[in-house]
Design an enzyme around this catalytic site. Sequence first.
Site, mmCIF file in Angstrom:
data_model
loop_
_atom_site.group_PDB
_atom_site.id
_atom_site.type_symbol
_atom_site.label_atom_id
_atom_site.label_comp_id
_atom_site.label_asym_id
_atom_site.label_seq_id
_atom_site.Cartn_x
_atom_site.Cartn_y
_atom_site.Cartn_z
ATOM 1 N N GLY A 1 48.557 10.685 50.970
ATOM 2 C CA GLY A 1 49.337 9.570 51.529
ATOM 3 C C GLY A 1 48.554 8.828 52.604
ATOM 4 C CE1 TYR A 2 45.106 7.799 58.314
ATOM 5 C CE2 TYR A 2 43.311 9.017 57.269
ATOM 6 C CZ TYR A 2 43.756 8.095 58.208
ATOM 7 O OH TYR A 2 42.855 7.459 59.027
ATOM 8 N N GLY B 1 50.031 13.155 54.164
ATOM 9 C CA GLY B 1 49.025 14.215 54.185
ATOM 10 C C GLY B 1 47.713 13.633 53.698
ATOM 11 C CG ASN B 2 43.564 14.656 51.305
ATOM 12 O OD1 ASN B 2 43.489 13.982 50.293
ATOM 13 N ND2 ASN B 2 42.507 14.981 52.015
ATOM 14 N N GLY C 1 55.000 10.857 52.226
ATOM 15 C CA GLY C 1 53.910 11.839 52.363
ATOM 16 C C GLY C 1 52.784 11.195 53.142
ATOM 17 C CE LYS D 1 47.552 21.977 40.603
ATOM 18 N NZ LYS D 1 46.943 20.642 40.756
HETATM 19 P P1 NAD Z 1 49.238 17.610 51.875
HETATM 20 O O1 NAD Z 1 49.729 19.002 52.040
HETATM 21 O O2 NAD Z 1 48.015 17.167 52.588
HETATM 22 O O3 NAD Z 1 50.382 16.567 52.291
HETATM 23 C C1 NAD Z 1 51.679 16.641 51.800
HETATM 24 C C2 NAD Z 1 52.541 15.640 52.554
HETATM 25 O O4 NAD Z 1 53.844 15.638 51.971
HETATM 26 C C3 NAD Z 1 52.731 15.956 54.027
HETATM 27 O O5 NAD Z 1 52.712 14.742 54.753
HETATM 28 C C4 NAD Z 1 54.144 16.561 54.073
HETATM 29 O O6 NAD Z 1 54.816 16.372 55.315
HETATM 30 C C5 NAD Z 1 54.820 15.791 52.978
HETATM 31 N N1 NAD Z 1 55.987 16.496 52.435
HETATM 32 C C6 NAD Z 1 56.057 17.796 52.055
HETATM 33 N N2 NAD Z 1 57.316 18.077 51.622
HETATM 34 C C7 NAD Z 1 58.016 16.935 51.748
HETATM 35 C C8 NAD Z 1 59.348 16.580 51.501
HETATM 36 N N3 NAD Z 1 60.235 17.474 51.047
HETATM 37 N N4 NAD Z 1 59.728 15.294 51.730
HETATM 38 C C9 NAD Z 1 58.839 14.389 52.208
HETATM 39 N N5 NAD Z 1 57.578 14.664 52.483
HETATM 40 C C10 NAD Z 1 57.166 15.916 52.259
HETATM 41 O O7 NAD Z 1 49.109 17.424 50.290
HETATM 42 P P2 NAD Z 1 48.244 16.341 49.519
HETATM 43 O O8 NAD Z 1 46.911 16.927 49.215
HETATM 44 O O9 NAD Z 1 48.328 15.042 50.234
HETATM 45 O O10 NAD Z 1 49.023 16.256 48.122
HETATM 46 C C11 NAD Z 1 50.202 15.469 47.977
HETATM 47 C C12 NAD Z 1 50.542 15.382 46.487
HETATM 48 O O11 NAD Z 1 49.441 14.811 45.784
HETATM 49 C C13 NAD Z 1 50.822 16.701 45.777
HETATM 50 O O12 NAD Z 1 51.796 16.471 44.782
HETATM 51 C C14 NAD Z 1 49.496 17.054 45.112
HETATM 52 O O13 NAD Z 1 49.654 17.889 43.984
HETATM 53 C C15 NAD Z 1 49.060 15.660 44.701
HETATM 54 N N6 NAD Z 1 47.612 15.551 44.482
HETATM 55 C C16 NAD Z 1 46.732 15.847 45.470
HETATM 56 C C17 NAD Z 1 45.377 15.699 45.235
HETATM 57 C C18 NAD Z 1 44.370 15.943 46.328
HETATM 58 O O14 NAD Z 1 43.183 15.676 46.091
HETATM 59 N N7 NAD Z 1 44.763 16.392 47.496
HETATM 60 C C19 NAD Z 1 44.916 15.294 43.972
HETATM 61 C C20 NAD Z 1 45.850 14.987 42.981
HETATM 62 C C21 NAD Z 1 47.202 15.124 43.260
#
Ligand code: NAD
Length: 414
Positions: free
Chosen positions: A218-219, A215-216, A213, A101
């Site tokens: 959650g959506y 973002g990527n 959430g 990481k």
């Molecule tokens: P992202 O940046 O696209 O989205 C993050 C979301 O979390 C946004 O909607 C943001 O508004 C929200 N957020 C941020 N801080 C917040 C808070 N304090 N309270 C409430 N909401 C909050 O990120 P992502 O790629 O969707 O990743 C989200 C999580 O999933 C992270 O923990 C990441 O490590 C994990 N993850 C992501 C992937 C991936 O492929 N993107 C893979 C495995 C794990």
Amino acid sequence: MDIFQKAQEQFLSVAKKLDLSASIIDELKEPHRVLKFQIPVKVGSTKKIFYGFRSQHNNALGPYKGGIRFSPLVSESEVKSLSMWMTWKCALADLPLGGGKGGVIVDPFKLTREELEALSRGYVREIFPIIGSNKDIPAPDVNTNSQIMAWMSDEYNKLYGKEDWAVFTGKPIELNGLEGRKEATGFGGVVVLEELAKFYGLEPKKTTIAIQGFGNVGYHFALFAAERGFKVVAVSEKDGGIYVEEGINPELVLKCKEEKGEIAGCYCVGSVCDARLGREITNKELFTLDIDILVPAAIENVITEQNADKIKAKYIIEMANGPISEEGERILCQKGKICVPDILSNSGGVIGSYFEWIQAKENRKLKKEEVFEGIKEKITKSFRKMVELSKNKKLSFRDAAYEIAISKVAQAIE
Ligand code: NAD
């Protein structure tokens, strides 16, 4: 408790049960290597120093693998724990990959596009000696995206003197990226959701879900869950969220969020905001809703001793990494809640990355359907193995998943 201490304690409690040798425990309780470095970037008219990290936890099963995040909250401790969790995640998914990481302490939203590019390229110059398509394969994570992976790949190729597109994953489709990588994590989470529903006899249209959430991850979780008939009744972001009893339409909420810049008010139809259609909720409130499944998909440590006893949902699917604190988990267990651990639920992302890596190495192109099929097959298999061990040994899902993953890595070391 410090996040790395939490990761170590999780590991040590399973290692004890598995009766691992002292040398294996010593090797696995710390990363193989942690690099900390400065990245000088010209910001405006002055030079600014940013701090970057790359943690390589273990490569017994294959090259180190893990994302790079850009956030003011990045710390050495966070990067180390996330790299350890990547080792377990890859092992559980049966991938020939280890755990790594990286991160930079920065608020990327305060940088211009040129400054962000300079930071991304500077990061690669520092880690160049320790990465490579058979050594360590980085990917995007929080606040990093396919554009950043494109800059990073380009910088790597310049330093390497020839092109190797298998070093970074999460690249744009045009630069050897993978069809379906964007959706992979959320899609994998919904494979878990469907397995969970089958196992506990939950009927999708009667099963209510709240997601923190949008973002990527959650959506896409919301999108695939709604497509399969589940009722996503609430979503929230940093500044608050919405609750819609009838269930939200994720595509419309995303469109609305993109237009307004936030999801508050995104339950309105046209300009009419009818309270019967929905209401605004705080981020805090989302955790206390009377729903069936809670999905933390934002950041770590959001379920703690402060709010764990207020959670009404019976099931929790961890889509963010490490969203439940040690104390939070203890309270949830006492209340009989069922948690599906992050190392399984969000493994769709790294499984997708694995396909992207293979695609570049073998110079071929996978179709989105093949990617989704591969993710489904791997996650379903891991879910069933976890459930079986959990039943046989009367373990929580987390402990069962950890036992499977850690024993696999330990065997590889031996
Ligand atoms: P992202 O940046 O696209 O989205 C993050 C979301 O979390 C946004 O909607 C943001 O508004 C929200 N957020 C941020 N801080 C917040 C808070 N304090 N309270 C409430 N909401 C909050 O990120 P992502 O790629 O969707 O990743 C989200 C999580 O999933 C992270 O923990 C990441 O490590 C994990 N993850 C992501 C992937 C991936 O492929 N993107 C893979 C495995 C794990």
